[in-house]
Every structure is written in structure tokens, then in C-alpha cells.
Design an enzyme around this catalytic site. Sequence first.
Site, PDB file in Angstrom:
ATOM      1  CG  HIS A 186       9.228  -2.941 -12.133  1.00  0.00           C
ATOM      2  ND1 HIS A 186       9.558  -2.768 -13.460  1.00  0.00           N
ATOM      3  CD2 HIS A 186      10.404  -2.822 -11.448  1.00  0.00           C
ATOM      4  CE1 HIS A 186      10.855  -2.543 -13.576  1.00  0.00           C
ATOM      5  NE2 HIS A 186      11.389  -2.583 -12.369  1.00  0.00           N
ATOM      6  CG  ASP A 239      10.342   1.051 -15.189  1.00  0.00           C
ATOM      7  OD1 ASP A 239       9.567   1.980 -15.472  1.00  0.00           O
ATOM      8  OD2 ASP A 239      10.647   0.759 -14.026  1.00  0.00           O
ATOM      9  CE1 TYR A 291      -4.267   1.534   0.149  1.00  0.00           C
ATOM     10  CE2 TYR A 291      -3.204   3.043   1.684  1.00  0.00           C
ATOM     11  CZ  TYR A 291      -4.259   2.727   0.855  1.00  0.00           C
ATOM     12  OH  TYR A 291      -5.328   3.594   0.749  1.00  0.00           O
TER      13      TYR A 291
END
Length: 339
Positions: A108, A191, A24
Site C-alpha cells: 500500500h 484505496d 505476518y
Amino acid sequence: MKVFYDNDADLSIIQSKKVAVIGYGSQGHAHALNLRESGVKDLVVGLQDNSQSKPKATQEKLKVVTPTEAAKWADVMMILVPDEKQAVLYANEIEPHTRKGQHLMFGHGFNIHYNLIRPRADMDVSLSAPKGPGHTLRNQYEQGKGIPGLIAVAQDASGTAQAVALSYSKAIGNTRAGVIETTFREETETDLFGEQAVLCGGVVELIKAGYETLVEAGYAPEMAYFECLHEVKLIVDLIYEGGIANMNYSISNTAEYGEYVSGPRVVTSETKAAMKKVLDDIQSGRFARDWVLENQAGAPSFQAMRARMNAHDIEEVGEKLRGMMQWSKSNQLVDRKRN
């Protein structure tokens, strides 16, 4: 290149699943809240009992369970804890409770691409990666918009992995802007390179070097801050809106001429060669290995580098100046008490 939009994704697929968001933080809070507001009713957030994020999630009236409880319950699990913590968490608290037919998702591809997590073969494994920070993802969703995203499938045991990944991407708002089909390898390596060479590493070092050059030459730190940090957003917004040509259309001829004659003196062929070495480290797995070892040692170098950055004069000057600009505090993306 294949791009998917809202009409290409069936929202009812993810609405019919039991979904667990593990973590979170910046991404986790955005995914969980966007999923809930997109009609995903069977939704939990997986956090350890001592997690500092637990009060933030409960404040939003989200159901919080342990990662182990989430793994036993969920049909779909999205792993959004930091990259460096995923492998140990998965091995100790998730993997022993996985079952055939579950769908494991990632924001990811790091841990799958570098084989730090190896899911069982009878599970689906996919990627739904917003191309932007979680705070931006949440902000755009709340405005009825979205940011572009990526999807990829590493394992398709059920034959429905892509459909679920697209449905999930629609629920968090990515298909509003467009979702590009890619692979775990391509997403991970591009990325990491973008973050290190341009977006975070490159931009931060350029800002610091410019600031230091002006201050060392005797100019006021406040002037250096405005010219080398504050105005970066103004320029990037123009580039984001319509490309480099759009930015050049908006700025003065003097600034544009300076771009052409001075930019290549700062970012040289040697800079590009250094970027190639950065990419080589990413492609070979050297960066991933070093990052894993750094965390296994307790991250002493990482913490020291963070402390040095936080102590840089530009941070003190910036905090003072931002405190004077009350208008800039409206619609802040990051509220550390809530997200």
C-alpha cells in the site's frame, strides 16, 4: 491503462532474490506462503521478537528473523506491517541497515505517498498491491487462481524495478487475474477513499442503519440481521460476477423497482457531497495527519470506536445465527489461530 498477465512477468527474477516479508498479518501471511509455493527459496519473515504473529509463521515452517536482520540480508523487502507502524519501524530497524541496490516494496502506498518514509535515492521502490484482503489472496492462490493487483514504481535506481515488481506480483498470484500499472498517489488515494466511503465505512454504516431501523420498528433482530447483513454477500457476489446489470437480472422485478425508487432516497446528493469531503481529506493529507497523530497518542479514539462497534447488537445476533449455520463454516477465509 496497461494490464500485465502471467506471460508479461518473469518468475525467475524474484526466485533468484533474497526476499524478506516484513509482517505476518492478513497480507503478510499470504505473500510469504504464496512466494514460497512459487519457488522463492531464499525467503524470511521479518518480525520483532515479541510479535504475536511469530508462532503462526513458525508453525508454517517459515524462517523468522528480526526486521533488522532482514534488512541486512535481503535483496528485496516487502513492508506489510500496518500503515501506522511502518514509519517508526523503518526509521529504527530498517533504514540504518539499507544499502545501495536494495529493492523496497510496499503493499500500500500510504507511507511513501505521504512522505512518512523517505528511502535513500540509490534504492528501488515499488508497489505490488493485491486488490483484496490477504485471506482472499491466499485462498485464491491455493485454488490455482488469483485476484487482480496493482504495481507502481516510485524509484527506479537500477532500471529493473518494474520487472522485479511484476515478478513478485506473479509469485503471489496477481498476474493470473491481471495487474494494472498505476502510481503510488493514485493507489493510495483511491484505496483510502474506497475503504472509507464505500467498502468499509459506507457498507458498515448502511448495514447498521438498516438493522437499527427494522429493530426500532419492532421487527425481530434475527430478521433484521438476515435482511440487512447476511444477504449482502448474495447481492455482492452477483455484482462481482457480472456487474450491476447481472445482479438486476437475477433479482425479482419488485426488488429491482425498489432499487430504482428507494436507493436514491437513501444515498442522496448530500451523501455524494459528504463523499467529496472524504476525498478532499485524503487528497490534502488531512486524514493521514489525523491517523498519525491518533497513533502517536496511543490510539484512544480508534480503540473506543472499535469497542463500540464490537458491542453493537448486530454482532451478538450475528454470532448466534452464524453458530446455527454450520454449512457456512466450511472453507472459511479467516482462521485467527493460523493467519
